[in-house]
Design a protein around this motif. Structure first.
Motif, PDB file in Angstrom:
ATOM      1  N   ALA A 110       0.831  -1.210   0.000  1.00 51.56           N
ATOM      2  CA  ALA A 110       0.000   0.000   0.000  1.00 51.56           C
ATOM      3  C   ALA A 110       0.862   1.256   0.000  1.00 51.56           C
ATOM      4  N   ILE A 111       1.944   1.222   0.753  1.00 54.20           N
ATOM      5  CA  ILE A 111       2.852   2.372   0.797  1.00 54.20           C
ATOM      6  C   ILE A 111       3.529   2.555  -0.551  1.00 54.20           C
ATOM      7  N   MET A 112       3.951   1.457  -1.181  1.00 57.37           N
ATOM      8  CA  MET A 112       4.595   1.584  -2.501  1.00 57.37           C
ATOM      9  C   MET A 112       3.644   2.174  -3.531  1.00 57.37           C
ATOM     10  N   ARG A 113       2.387   1.759  -3.510  1.00 61.03           N
ATOM     11  CA  ARG A 113       1.403   2.307  -4.460  1.00 61.03           C
ATOM     12  C   ARG A 113       1.219   3.810  -4.253  1.00 61.03           C
ATOM     13  N   GLU A 114       1.164   4.221  -2.980  1.00 65.28           N
ATOM     14  CA  GLU A 114       0.960   5.638  -2.708  1.00 65.28           C
ATOM     15  C   GLU A 114       2.222   6.451  -3.030  1.00 65.28           C
ATOM     16  N   VAL A 115       3.387   5.898  -2.750  1.00 66.57           N
ATOM     17  CA  VAL A 115       4.638   6.571  -3.143  1.00 66.57           C
ATOM     18  C   VAL A 115       4.672   6.760  -4.659  1.00 66.57           C
ATOM     19  N   ALA A 116       4.314   5.718  -5.385  1.00 61.79           N
ATOM     20  CA  ALA A 116       4.291   5.813  -6.842  1.00 61.79           C
ATOM     21  C   ALA A 116       3.334   6.903  -7.306  1.00 61.79           C
ATOM     22  N   ARG A 117       2.156   6.961  -6.685  1.00 61.16           N
ATOM     23  CA  ARG A 117       1.170   7.979  -7.074  1.00 61.16           C
ATOM     24  C   ARG A 117       1.709   9.391  -6.816  1.00 61.16           C
ATOM     25  N   ARG A 118       2.317   9.591  -5.662  1.00 65.83           N
ATOM     26  CA  ARG A 118       2.838  10.921  -5.325  1.00 65.83           C
ATOM     27  C   ARG A 118       4.013  11.298  -6.223  1.00 65.83           C
ATOM     28  N   MET A 119       4.865  10.352  -6.517  1.00 68.95           N
ATOM     29  CA  MET A 119       5.995  10.633  -7.400  1.00 68.95           C
ATOM     30  C   MET A 119       5.504  10.983  -8.801  1.00 68.95           C
ATOM     31  N   ARG A 120       4.520  10.232  -9.271  1.00 70.51           N
ATOM     32  CA  ARG A 120       3.994  10.454 -10.614  1.00 70.51           C
ATOM     33  C   ARG A 120       3.395  11.855 -10.741  1.00 70.51           C
ATOM     34  N   ILE A 137      10.158  15.745  -5.519  1.00 68.92           N
ATOM     35  CA  ILE A 137       9.667  14.383  -5.292  1.00 68.92           C
ATOM     36  C   ILE A 137       9.688  14.044  -3.807  1.00 68.92           C
ATOM     37  N   GLN A 138      10.796  14.379  -3.132  1.00 64.67           N
ATOM     38  CA  GLN A 138      10.885  14.088  -1.705  1.00 64.67           C
ATOM     39  C   GLN A 138       9.797  14.816  -0.912  1.00 64.67           C
ATOM     40  N   SER A 139       9.549  16.058  -1.287  1.00 59.98           N
ATOM     41  CA  SER A 139       8.508  16.825  -0.613  1.00 59.98           C
ATOM     42  C   SER A 139       7.129  16.206  -0.833  1.00 59.98           C
ATOM     43  N   ALA A 140       6.872  15.779  -2.078  1.00 55.14           N
ATOM     44  CA  ALA A 140       5.571  15.177  -2.396  1.00 55.14           C
ATOM     45  C   ALA A 140       5.349  13.896  -1.607  1.00 55.14           C
ATOM     46  N   VAL A 141       6.413  13.128  -1.412  1.00 51.09           N
ATOM     47  CA  VAL A 141       6.290  11.856  -0.698  1.00 51.09           C
ATOM     48  C   VAL A 141       6.123  12.073   0.804  1.00 51.09           C
ATOM     49  N   SER A 142       6.885  13.004   1.382  1.00 52.47           N
ATOM     50  CA  SER A 142       6.964  13.106   2.843  1.00 52.47           C
ATOM     51  C   SER A 142       6.002  14.112   3.465  1.00 52.47           C
ATOM     52  N   GLN A 143       5.369  14.948   2.666  1.00 49.50           N
ATOM     53  CA  GLN A 143       4.597  16.051   3.250  1.00 49.50           C
ATOM     54  C   GLN A 143       3.355  15.587   4.008  1.00 49.50           C
ATOM     55  N   GLU A 144       2.799  14.429   3.650  1.00 50.84           N
ATOM     56  CA  GLU A 144       1.633  13.906   4.362  1.00 50.84           C
ATOM     57  C   GLU A 144       1.900  12.470   4.791  1.00 50.84           C
ATOM     58  N   THR A 145       1.365  12.114   5.960  1.00 47.22           N
ATOM     59  CA  THR A 145       1.531  10.744   6.433  1.00 47.22           C
ATOM     60  C   THR A 145       0.759   9.771   5.541  1.00 47.22           C
ATOM     61  N   PHE A 146       1.188   8.528   5.551  1.00 42.67           N
ATOM     62  CA  PHE A 146       0.546   7.471   4.768  1.00 42.67           C
ATOM     63  C   PHE A 146      -0.427   6.736   5.677  1.00 42.67           C
ATOM     64  N   ARG A 147      -1.699   6.746   5.314  1.00 36.12           N
ATOM     65  CA  ARG A 147      -2.716   6.081   6.111  1.00 36.12           C
ATOM     66  C   ARG A 147      -2.967   4.674   5.578  1.00 36.12           C
ATOM     67  N   THR A 148      -2.816   3.690   6.435  1.00 34.42           N
ATOM     68  CA  THR A 148      -3.057   2.301   6.059  1.00 34.42           C
ATOM     69  C   THR A 148      -3.956   1.650   7.107  1.00 34.42           C
TER      70      THR A 148
END
Length: 301
Positions: free
Chosen positions: A195-205, A241-252
């Motif tokens: 789930a985290i990888m999918r969300e990281v991919a979405r934010r990076m994209r 990219i780093q900002s997009a990934v880290s700016q919000e927590t990942f909810r799982t």
């Protein structure tokens, strides 16, 4: 389904319009070949075209020929209408451009049957195109993230290297790795990690340029191929990219997680090979991870 009727005879045109509307079709009419051609160039063009063979100016066969030469549009089923005495000639000419022909005079029952066959063929063509798209997606896309897969991102890199050589432009490769992903998988399970990888991919994209390419390289590693990008632009891209990934927590379903990515960057020139750029970006990524999470390292080649 939309159907185009093109006939220069008003009575014939009106009769077809009445019949087709009665059978549930959405009818567009044209009085000659030129008008028919304009309708068929529309983005929402009819899927079936009933064309009189003999029309002033552009005849039905010429309209068919132009449709067949235009590969940019979706499939159109082309049905030619022709006078009974011209059937033999039409039969010799329509085959290379039209899907079917119907001699005049024709019965409403026969026309309805031809249209039913046309709809079935179009449905099969649509299913085939969708199946081809699905196969293409399976062979080029990563099933977890929807990004380009390992082989596809490398193929894109090879293409961009050749393009950079032709145009004398720079080419940047960025490699990103999700920090502590192994620990997350071990402590919380692979479903959380996925789930985290999918969300990281979405934010990076969402943070890269439209003409950049993003792929999953392996595990939690990603590669971005960024054409026409110099060192300062590459660093800005990595920070974005780093900002997009880290700016919000990942909810799982196992709770919230703070996630960061480390990044390695290399900027290539026309003499570099794909494996050299990947190797340099990977080495820079290793140095970035040694420096701590959420770091960026630039390779000097």
């Amino acid at each position: 389904m939309k159907v185009l009727v093109a006939d220069d005879e008003p009575v014939n045109r009106r009769l077809l319009e009445i019949l087709l509307s009665k059978w549930g079709y959405e009818v567009t009419v044209a009085t000659d070949g030129e008008e028919a051609w304009r309708h068929l160039q529309s983005p929402s063009h009819p899927r079936i075209a009933i064309l009189d063979w003999m029309m002033p100016g552009m005849d039905g066969i010429e309209v068919c020929r132009r449709i067949r030469e235009d590969k940019s549009r979706g499939p159109v089923y082309l049905l030619l209408l022709t006078a009974k005495q011209a059937t033999e000639d039409a039969n010799g000419r329509y085959e290379s451009v039209a899907d079917d022909y119907l001699p005049k005079p024709y019965s409403a029952h026969e026309l309805k049957a031809r249209l039913r066959a046309a709809r079935r063929i179009l449905e099969l063509e649509t299913q085939l195109l969708e199946a081809n798209d699905a196969i293409q997606s399976e062979t080029t896309r990563d099933t977890l993230t929807g990004l380009w897969n390992h082989s596809s991102i490398l193929e894109i890199l090879h293409r961009e290297i050749h393009r950079a050589r032709r145009h004398g432009t720079s080419l940047t490769v960025l490699m990103a790795d999700i920090n502590d992903l192994k620990q997350i998988n071990h402590q919380h399970g692979h479903l959380v990690g996925d789930a985290i990888m999918r969300e990281v991919a979405r934010r990076m994209r969402s943070s890269i340029r439209a003409y950049d390419s993003l792929g999953r390289y392996s595990g939690g590693q990603f590669v971005i191929v960024s054409p026409d990008c110099d060192r300062s632009g590459a660093v800005s891209q990595a920070q974005r990219i780093q900002s997009a990934v880290s700016q919000e927590t990942f909810r799982t379903f196992k709770g919230d997680f703070s996630v960061t990515v480390s990044m390695g960057i290399t900027v290539g020139c026309s003499s570099h090979q794909a494996h050299e750029l990947i190797s340099a970006a990977d080495a820079a990524l290793t140095e970035a991870k040694k420096a701590g999470p959420n770091q960026i390292e630039l390779a000097f080649k």
